[in-house]
Design a protein around this motif. Structure first.
Motif, PDB file in Angstrom:
ATOM      1  N   PRO A   1       0.842  -1.189   0.000  1.00  0.00           N
ATOM      2  CA  PRO A   1       0.000   0.000   0.000  1.00  0.00           C
ATOM      3  C   PRO A   1       0.881   1.244   0.000  1.00  0.00           C
ATOM      4  O   PRO A   1       1.911   1.288   0.668  1.00  0.00           O
ATOM      5  N   SER A   2       0.511   2.227  -0.757  1.00  0.00           N
ATOM      6  CA  SER A   2       1.330   3.427  -0.837  1.00  0.00           C
ATOM      7  C   SER A   2       0.449   4.646  -0.971  1.00  0.00           C
ATOM      8  O   SER A   2      -0.716   4.575  -1.325  1.00  0.00           O
ATOM      9  N   GLY A   3       1.026   5.782  -0.660  1.00  0.00           N
ATOM     10  CA  GLY A   3       0.349   7.061  -0.792  1.00  0.00           C
ATOM     11  C   GLY A   3       1.406   8.126  -0.898  1.00  0.00           C
ATOM     12  O   GLY A   3       2.593   7.878  -0.695  1.00  0.00           O
ATOM     13  N   VAL A   4       0.995   9.357  -1.204  1.00  0.00           N
ATOM     14  CA  VAL A   4       1.980  10.415  -1.399  1.00  0.00           C
ATOM     15  C   VAL A   4       2.661  10.829  -0.097  1.00  0.00           C
ATOM     16  O   VAL A   4       3.697  11.488  -0.115  1.00  0.00           O
ATOM     17  N   PHE A   5       2.074  10.420   1.046  1.00  0.00           N
ATOM     18  CA  PHE A   5       2.704  10.724   2.323  1.00  0.00           C
ATOM     19  C   PHE A   5       3.125   9.455   3.068  1.00  0.00           C
ATOM     20  O   PHE A   5       3.277   9.461   4.290  1.00  0.00           O
ATOM     21  N   ASP A   6       3.312   8.335   2.326  1.00  0.00           N
ATOM     22  CA  ASP A   6       3.819   7.135   2.980  1.00  0.00           C
ATOM     23  C   ASP A   6       5.328   7.284   3.204  1.00  0.00           C
ATOM     24  O   ASP A   6       5.937   8.293   2.840  1.00  0.00           O
ATOM     25  N   LYS A   7       5.933   6.278   3.819  1.00  0.00           N
ATOM     26  CA  LYS A   7       7.346   6.373   4.178  1.00  0.00           C
ATOM     27  C   LYS A   7       8.231   6.601   2.969  1.00  0.00           C
ATOM     28  O   LYS A   7       9.249   7.304   3.038  1.00  0.00           O
ATOM     29  N   ALA A   8       7.847   6.013   1.825  1.00  0.00           N
ATOM     30  CA  ALA A   8       8.690   6.118   0.630  1.00  0.00           C
ATOM     31  C   ALA A   8       8.618   7.490  -0.027  1.00  0.00           C
ATOM     32  O   ALA A   8       9.539   7.882  -0.742  1.00  0.00           O
ATOM     33  N   HIS A   9       7.516   8.234   0.210  1.00  0.00           N
ATOM     34  CA  HIS A   9       7.321   9.473  -0.537  1.00  0.00           C
ATOM     35  C   HIS A   9       7.176  10.722   0.323  1.00  0.00           C
ATOM     36  O   HIS A   9       7.165  11.829  -0.213  1.00  0.00           O
ATOM     37  N   ARG A  10       7.043  10.579   1.644  1.00  0.00           N
ATOM     38  CA  ARG A  10       6.609  11.726   2.436  1.00  0.00           C
ATOM     39  C   ARG A  10       7.564  12.914   2.367  1.00  0.00           C
ATOM     40  O   ARG A  10       7.126  14.070   2.257  1.00  0.00           O
TER      41      ARG A  10
ATOM     42  N   TYR B   1       6.937   9.036  -8.693  1.00  0.00           N
ATOM     43  CA  TYR B   1       5.606   8.593  -8.258  1.00  0.00           C
ATOM     44  C   TYR B   1       4.995   7.652  -9.291  1.00  0.00           C
ATOM     45  O   TYR B   1       5.014   7.930 -10.495  1.00  0.00           O
ATOM     46  N   GLU B   2       4.431   6.555  -8.804  1.00  0.00           N
ATOM     47  CA  GLU B   2       3.756   5.617  -9.693  1.00  0.00           C
ATOM     48  C   GLU B   2       2.496   6.278 -10.266  1.00  0.00           C
ATOM     49  O   GLU B   2       1.929   7.185  -9.652  1.00  0.00           O
ATOM     50  N   PRO B   3       2.027   5.813 -11.445  1.00  0.00           N
ATOM     51  CA  PRO B   3       0.849   6.425 -12.070  1.00  0.00           C
ATOM     52  C   PRO B   3      -0.372   6.502 -11.158  1.00  0.00           C
ATOM     53  O   PRO B   3      -1.106   7.489 -11.189  1.00  0.00           O
ATOM     54  N   ALA B   4      -0.592   5.477 -10.333  1.00  0.00           N
ATOM     55  CA  ALA B   4      -1.776   5.478  -9.470  1.00  0.00           C
ATOM     56  C   ALA B   4      -1.717   6.553  -8.397  1.00  0.00           C
ATOM     57  O   ALA B   4      -2.747   6.939  -7.843  1.00  0.00           O
ATOM     58  N   LEU B   5      -0.518   7.048  -8.085  1.00  0.00           N
ATOM     59  CA  LEU B   5      -0.376   8.080  -7.059  1.00  0.00           C
ATOM     60  C   LEU B   5      -0.483   9.493  -7.612  1.00  0.00           C
ATOM     61  O   LEU B   5      -0.665  10.447  -6.855  1.00  0.00           O
ATOM     62  N   ARG B   6      -0.367   9.641  -8.921  1.00  0.00           N
ATOM     63  CA  ARG B   6      -0.274  10.987  -9.498  1.00  0.00           C
ATOM     64  C   ARG B   6      -1.533  11.827  -9.300  1.00  0.00           C
ATOM     65  O   ARG B   6      -1.429  13.042  -9.073  1.00  0.00           O
ATOM     66  N   PRO B   7      -2.751  11.247  -9.374  1.00  0.00           N
ATOM     67  CA  PRO B   7      -3.923  12.094  -9.089  1.00  0.00           C
ATOM     68  C   PRO B   7      -3.862  12.727  -7.700  1.00  0.00           C
ATOM     69  O   PRO B   7      -4.182  13.907  -7.540  1.00  0.00           O
ATOM     70  N   LYS B   8      -3.451  11.962  -6.692  1.00  0.00           N
ATOM     71  CA  LYS B   8      -3.343  12.519  -5.344  1.00  0.00           C
ATOM     72  C   LYS B   8      -2.248  13.579  -5.273  1.00  0.00           C
ATOM     73  O   LYS B   8      -2.407  14.618  -4.620  1.00  0.00           O
ATOM     74  N   LEU B   9      -1.139  13.319  -5.950  1.00  0.00           N
ATOM     75  CA  LEU B   9      -0.043  14.290  -5.929  1.00  0.00           C
ATOM     76  C   LEU B   9      -0.470  15.611  -6.556  1.00  0.00           C
ATOM     77  O   LEU B   9      -0.248  16.680  -5.980  1.00  0.00           O
ATOM     78  N   PHE B  10      -1.103  15.540  -7.730  1.00  0.00           N
ATOM     79  CA  PHE B  10      -1.506  16.780  -8.388  1.00  0.00           C
ATOM     80  C   PHE B  10      -2.644  17.468  -7.641  1.00  0.00           C
ATOM     81  O   PHE B  10      -2.778  18.698  -7.703  1.00  0.00           O
ATOM     82  N   GLY B  11      -3.467  16.695  -6.940  1.00  0.00           N
ATOM     83  CA  GLY B  11      -4.464  17.312  -6.075  1.00  0.00           C
ATOM     84  C   GLY B  11      -3.799  18.109  -4.967  1.00  0.00           C
ATOM     85  O   GLY B  11      -4.207  19.232  -4.650  1.00  0.00           O
ATOM     86  N   ALA B  12      -2.747  17.541  -4.368  1.00  0.00           N
ATOM     87  CA  ALA B  12      -2.022  18.245  -3.316  1.00  0.00           C
ATOM     88  C   ALA B  12      -1.289  19.466  -3.861  1.00  0.00           C
ATOM     89  O   ALA B  12      -1.256  20.523  -3.221  1.00  0.00           O
ATOM     90  N   ILE B  13      -0.715  19.346  -5.066  1.00  0.00           N
ATOM     91  CA  ILE B  13      -0.023  20.486  -5.668  1.00  0.00           C
ATOM     92  C   ILE B  13      -1.006  21.614  -5.978  1.00  0.00           C
ATOM     93  O   ILE B  13      -0.710  22.796  -5.758  1.00  0.00           O
ATOM     94  N   SER B  14      -2.199  21.266  -6.467  1.00  0.00           N
ATOM     95  CA  SER B  14      -3.207  22.289  -6.724  1.00  0.00           C
ATOM     96  C   SER B  14      -3.578  23.018  -5.439  1.00  0.00           C
ATOM     97  O   SER B  14      -3.715  24.248  -5.422  1.00  0.00           O
ATOM     98  N   ALA B  15      -3.758  22.258  -4.357  1.00  0.00           N
ATOM     99  CA  ALA B  15      -4.073  22.884  -3.077  1.00  0.00           C
ATOM    100  C   ALA B  15      -2.935  23.788  -2.615  1.00  0.00           C
ATOM    101  O   ALA B  15      -3.165  24.847  -2.021  1.00  0.00           O
TER     102      ALA B  15
END
Length: 470
Positions: A11-20, A137-151
């Motif tokens: 499981p991964s996310g833009v704020f997981d250990k690998a990406h935070r 960032y893997e493709p599945a994470l990019r929507p969350k990343l760009f959402g955070a960048i927009s914010a």
């Protein structure tokens, strides 16, 4: 974890250990650059007065904009040839040098030059962020990343002018520039560990020095159109015509072939970015003036609808990031539809008897459209751009944004100038602007499916909700 890849099934996310750390650093850089761009307008009157440069008032803005186009191309080329690490490091260094020069400037000419340096750095950083996103960032994470960048872009719109006003009033306008230097350094320090793992593409294309000259020509064209939009005479016609020619020549060399025709695939993605920016920022520039002149709103009250738009943008950005299972072209079209509805509804502020209150609602709807559309085109860009061209394509993406905004704001400037000279009523000018900008957004809704040609939506992250389940 190997390099920047996540092990299958983890499981991964833009704020997981690998990406935070990477995510935090990127968002800090975006936030502080956005803050500077928002805050400088508040500090500028005081700065030019102290530097005895009131006659040069527009130059710091134009210098930044023109130079940013050059920075986008330089950053894109550097990212493709040497990897995102070099491009981002140089971009941050150049931007920091511009902040230092602006904060220490003792003459208006030096201040304008510092703003141009900032523009180059900001352009390089903006492009480098997409290259980093594509590799880290893997493709599945990019929507969350760009959402955070927009914010991260939206938040400074809410607090930037207020903070800059307080700093300028109670301390000094120079801190609006100098105060960001240590914060920029912190953001870079967070990103550095991830940058070390990112490499240049093995099949990088050789540099094309002429691209930088085309970028400069494009920037000059944008600046000429902005200047022409501020006046309504024969000089404006000549300057505007020359600006259009320069812009057309420069863009032909910098944008993917078929962008103007919104050809399927990557050209449509780049074109969609320009349509989104043009429609939204064109009306965003006109709305406070409309509320002030037609309804007597104070500057603070007239700015509240812009805050509503920013909040809608942030909310929708987060919403789309939680639904990686939805095709990006579906969200892009929905974004254009909401944007068109929001812009069209804003015409109500020009109807006698309504007052300005409808803008508080309609501009929030337009913000929702941008929150769905902007992150979606970012994801589509990375899906369709090959790694060895990601820098150049990201530069084209950013240039389309700047160009779309400049063209639409320039058209609005002509309408406002016509109203100011008595050629038409301001109400008429507002309604014409609404029609034009609504048509731009409606065109985007029609052509949005072309932006997803040949793209397979990424698999949802573990635990993501599917449409069927909802």
């Amino acid at each position: 974890m190997v390099g920047n890849r996540v092990q299958a099934g983890t499981p991964s996310g833009v704020f997981d250990k690998a990406h935070r750390l990477t995510t935090a650093g990127l968002l800090m850089l975006v936030t502080f650059i956005a803050f500077e761009s928002m805050a400088v307008a508040t500090a500028m009157p005081t700065a030019v007065t102290e530097l005895d440069g009131l006659a040069w008032y527009g130059w710091p803005f134009s210098a930044y904009l023109v130079a940013s186009v050059v920075g986008m191309v330089v950053g894109g080329d550097a990212g493709d040839r040497r990897g995102p690490r070099t491009a981002l490091l140089v971009g941050v260094g150049v931007f920091a040098a511009g902040l230092l020069g602006g904060g220490l400037a003792g003459h208006m000419a030096l201040f304008v030059a510092a703003r141009a340096v900032q523009g180059v750095g900001a352009g390089m950083i903006a492009v480098s962020l997409y290259v980093v996103a594509g590799q880290a960032y893997e493709p599945a994470l990019r929507p969350k990343l760009f959402g955070a960048i927009s914010a991260a872009w939206v938040l400074p719109a809410l607090v930037g002018p207020v903070i800059a006003g307080l700093v300028t009033t109670h301390l000094t306008w120079r801190l609006v520039f100098l105060g960001l230097l240590p914060l920029i350094a912190v953001g870079l320090a967070l990103v550095l560990p991830a940058l070390r793992a990112l490499t240049a593409p093995a099949d990088a294309a050789p540099p094309v020095p002429a691209r930088r000259w085309w970028a400069a020509l494009t920037g000059v064209g944008i600046g000429a159109l902005q200047y022409a939009g501020q006046r309504l005479d024969l000089v404006a016609v000549a300057v505007g015509a020359a600006g259009l020619l320069a812009l057309a020549a420069g863009l032909r060399a910098l944008l993917p072939p078929g962008t103007v025709r919104i050809r399927r695939g990557l050209p449509a993605v780049v074109g969609a970015r320009g349509l989104l920016a043009g429609s939204f920022f064109g009306m965003d520039a006109l709305l406070p003036l409309t509320l002030t002149q037609l309804h007597g709103y104070s500057p603070t009250t007239a700015g509240i609808p812009l805050t509503a738009g920013a909040l809608g943008w942030a909310a929708a950005s987060q919403l789309q990031g939680r639904r990686p299972d939805i095709a990006r072209v579906v969200l892009l079209r929905a974004g254009f539809v909401l944007l068109a509805l929001g812009v069209a509804g804003t015409a109500l502020v020009a109807v006698p008897g309504f007052g300005g209150w409808p803008a508080y609602l309609t501009w929030g709807v337009a913000g929702l459209g941008m929150g769905l559309g902007m992150p979606s085109v970012g994801v589509l860009l990375l899906d369709q751009s090959p790694e060895h061209r990601r820098g150049a394509d990201s530069a084209a993406f950013q240039i389309a944004d700047v160009t779309g905004s400049a063209l639409c704001i320039g058209a609005i400037g002509v309408l406002v100038a016509a109203a100011a000279s008595g050629l038409m009523a301001l109400t008429t000018a507002v309604l014409v602007a609404v029609v034009v900008l609504t048509a731009v957004a409606a065109l985007g809704a029609v052509v949005a499916p072309r932006a997803g040609a040949g793209v397979t939506p990424p698999a949802p992250l573990p635990g993501a909700t599917t449409l069927a389940a909802s």
